[in-house]
Enzyme design. Sequence first.
Site, PDB file in Angstrom:
ATOM      1  N   ASP A 336       5.855 -44.146  96.832  1.00 56.47           N
ATOM      2  CA  ASP A 336       6.827 -43.302  97.527  1.00 56.47           C
ATOM      3  C   ASP A 336       6.874 -43.670  99.007  1.00 56.47           C
ATOM      4  OD1 ASP A 336       8.070 -40.490  98.431  1.00 56.47           O
ATOM      5  OD2 ASP A 336       8.199 -40.547  96.251  1.00 56.47           O
ATOM      6  N   ARG A 413      14.506 -33.193 110.136  1.00 60.76           N
ATOM      7  CA  ARG A 413      13.373 -34.037 109.705  1.00 60.76           C
ATOM      8  C   ARG A 413      13.322 -35.308 110.558  1.00 60.76           C
ATOM      9  NH1 ARG A 413      11.200 -37.115 104.378  1.00 60.76           N
ATOM     10  NH2 ARG A 413       9.330 -35.890 104.061  1.00 60.76           N
ATOM     11  N   ASP A 448      16.354 -41.444  97.952  1.00 59.60           N
ATOM     12  CA  ASP A 448      16.209 -40.106  98.518  1.00 59.60           C
ATOM     13  C   ASP A 448      17.294 -39.840  99.552  1.00 59.60           C
ATOM     14  OD1 ASP A 448      15.039 -37.629  98.942  1.00 59.60           O
ATOM     15  OD2 ASP A 448      13.014 -38.434  99.144  1.00 59.60           O
ATOM     16  N   ASP A 516      11.243 -30.460  94.677  1.00 62.14           N
ATOM     17  CA  ASP A 516       9.947 -30.860  95.230  1.00 62.14           C
ATOM     18  C   ASP A 516       8.860 -29.882  94.812  1.00 62.14           C
ATOM     19  OD1 ASP A 516      10.771 -33.133  96.471  1.00 62.14           O
ATOM     20  OD2 ASP A 516      10.926 -32.266  98.475  1.00 62.14           O
TER      21      ASP A 516
HETATM   22  C1  GLA Z   1      11.507 -35.877  99.878  1.00 61.43           C
HETATM   23  C2  GLA Z   1      11.356 -36.025  98.386  1.00 61.43           C
HETATM   24  C3  GLA Z   1       9.887 -36.133  98.023  1.00 61.43           C
HETATM   25  C4  GLA Z   1       9.275 -37.296  98.760  1.00 61.43           C
HETATM   26  C5  GLA Z   1       9.523 -37.163 100.253  1.00 61.43           C
HETATM   27  C6  GLA Z   1       9.102 -38.411 100.997  1.00 61.43           C
HETATM   28  O1  GLA Z   1      11.026 -34.657 100.310  1.00 61.43           O
HETATM   29  O2  GLA Z   1      11.974 -34.974  97.716  1.00 61.43           O
HETATM   30  O3  GLA Z   1       9.720 -36.285  96.641  1.00 61.43           O
HETATM   31  O4  GLA Z   1       9.819 -38.495  98.277  1.00 61.43           O
HETATM   32  O5  GLA Z   1      10.891 -36.947 100.549  1.00 61.43           O
HETATM   33  O6  GLA Z   1       9.281 -38.315 102.357  1.00 61.43           O
END
Ligand code: GLA
Length: 698
Positions: A336, A413, A448, A516
Amino acid sequence: MPIIVCENNIFVLETSNTHYVLGIDAAGCNRHIYWGKKCDVRDYVIDYNKDENSHNTALDEIAQEYTPFGSTMYRGSALKATFADGCRETDLKYVGYEKTDNTLVLHFADTHYPLAVTLHYRLAEGLDIITRWTTVQNTGKEAISFEKLFSAELTLPSKKPYTFKNTNGGWAGEFLETNTTVEGGTAVFESRGGVSGHNQVPSFIAYQNADETAGDVYFASLAYSGNFKVSASRDLYNTTRVLLGLNDFDFAYLLKAGESFSTPKVFCGNTQSFGEMSRQMNRFALEYVLPKPYNKTPLPVLYNSWEATYFDVNSENQCALAERAAEMGVELFVMDDGWFGARKDDRAGLGDWFVNREKFPNGLTELIEKVNSLGMDFGLWVEPEMVNPDSDLFRAHPDWTYHYPHRTAHELRNQLVLNMTRQEVQDYIFGLLDALLTENNIKYFKWDMNRALSETGARNLEEPKMLWYLHTKAVYDIVDKLKQKHPDVTIESCCSGGGRADLGALEHFDMVWTSDNTDGIDRMTIQKGYSLLHPTKAMRAWVTDIEGINKPCSLDFRFAVAMQGALGIGGNLTKYSEADLEICKKNIALYKQIRELVQFGDLYRILDIEKDEVLLNQYVNVQKTESVAFLLANGTRFYKKRMPVCFDGLDDNKRYTLTVQNQTYEKSGAYLKNVGIPLHIRGVDYNEIIRIKEVRAQ
Ligand code: GLA
């Protein structure tokens, strides 16, 4: 599955169980006639009502398939155009139709201006689902500007009020159901942040006296991941109408001479229960929505590093996780966020899609080879639409983000949104993602999108308000182009969890991340909301280390929740005990045996965790020879839980065997449905996965 053309320009779209009837009236206007259970085709007529007063007009009362703005029609319209001379009214008259076995196309043209409007209808074999969309074409020499361009207008048959199921969710709480009865006025469900969002869903479920097994249910889902609007009204004539499509908030579309534009599609249907609605939509999505060829392939068990290592990824810790993941039976290892640019936290690096050499001194190859040598495919997280001001990309191209020169470009963010309507931005993104796939053995991207749009200045556009639509289109286009060039790659749509988990995304992406929030308890409710109109197969669901924020939730319990979608693992495996690893191994092996049932089977939601304190979801294969049921409870009260547990979806006349609470039964489908098995379901952390198999005569 015929399309019947009757006398007097009446068209009947006949699905398995319903009729959708429309027509052209004597004035050449489009009319909606009926939608619901089949009637005798010869009986359908157009109602000519001339009763009006000087405020409530006959035109305002009629039901239409697609209402243009203008004349004495005051209700919400589906289309509003401004022509070159400033005229803001459209007057559409019927031109003709075309039809095939399963499609009907109705052509209309404005009586004076060079605008052609086409309504499209497509039937789906064996289902009560109709796909609708609208095309506009500029047949003249000057541009036409649109303020509204909805995909479809739908009129419901009952004069009594309908209740509309939608959601009122947020980050970590997506798909939380709401039920709003519209007696009068208008209920609006929409998004305005540039994605379909976490709050409401681009669909409606309108019902009367409905539950999982009975009732009258009308539904429609818009295939679009950007700003949408669903507005449901009930007027003084007690007619309930719904408009669905691109949100008209801050919207414009400039249609130049000779150009045409097709709206996103709407998938709509009528069934006699919520359960049947979901099963039809699930089958429909598998067959007609999800991108080929992976629509028919079971998704692999995935591991994702996010909750284990967050931004602290490096070659060493990822290799360690990969070893553990492979041991457990994982098939796809995904790294990730944190692997690129100067990414140490969320303050820097987005936009610089180059491997971070401090964390990966030998590039990605070393890790990918390791993952491959362990027998797993490798996947990577990216967030292509974004840039951190602290990045090489932003330093080189500060003008590539949406912004206004005299307004603060607000960061969320710590990031800004790239102006995806610029060709050079699209080329940059495609170029880097293509290079990653070409130079490395990467089989999956998690795409994402972690903030809503703001200060959406796009001075490159002649009509800047088109940015909302063009942004979403650019995302779809890049995904399609990547998959065309790299057909063995699957792509998941993530948007801070479930902010882009809609059927528009699922026309391009192979799967979605619905939240999430990986707490198994919360997840049961989120997954239920998702399952109403979206395909099970495409729902990624992870088992993580969240042991229940409010209530205890064992590893087995978490598996039993996550196995009801496309299973993923997201815990810090390096900290797992041998006993935990064994639990993971056992469950992953089981999942591999049942995943075809879950990913392609028919879902029966028998008990609801919110209403019944117990969840019972059963997945049955098409032949009704095999099924798997998930029985879960977390916190039952009042000692009341000795109950006959009934199963559903089986063949009444077949005999089945099942083992539940350590006892094996052999019963007919009819018995299991109507009598059930008495079980004690008590306390917290109760979980059982029940396999039901046909007993064949020897
Ligand atoms: C978002 C996604 C998470 C992860 C974070 C990484 O919040 O929903 O699953 O990938 O970004 O920064």
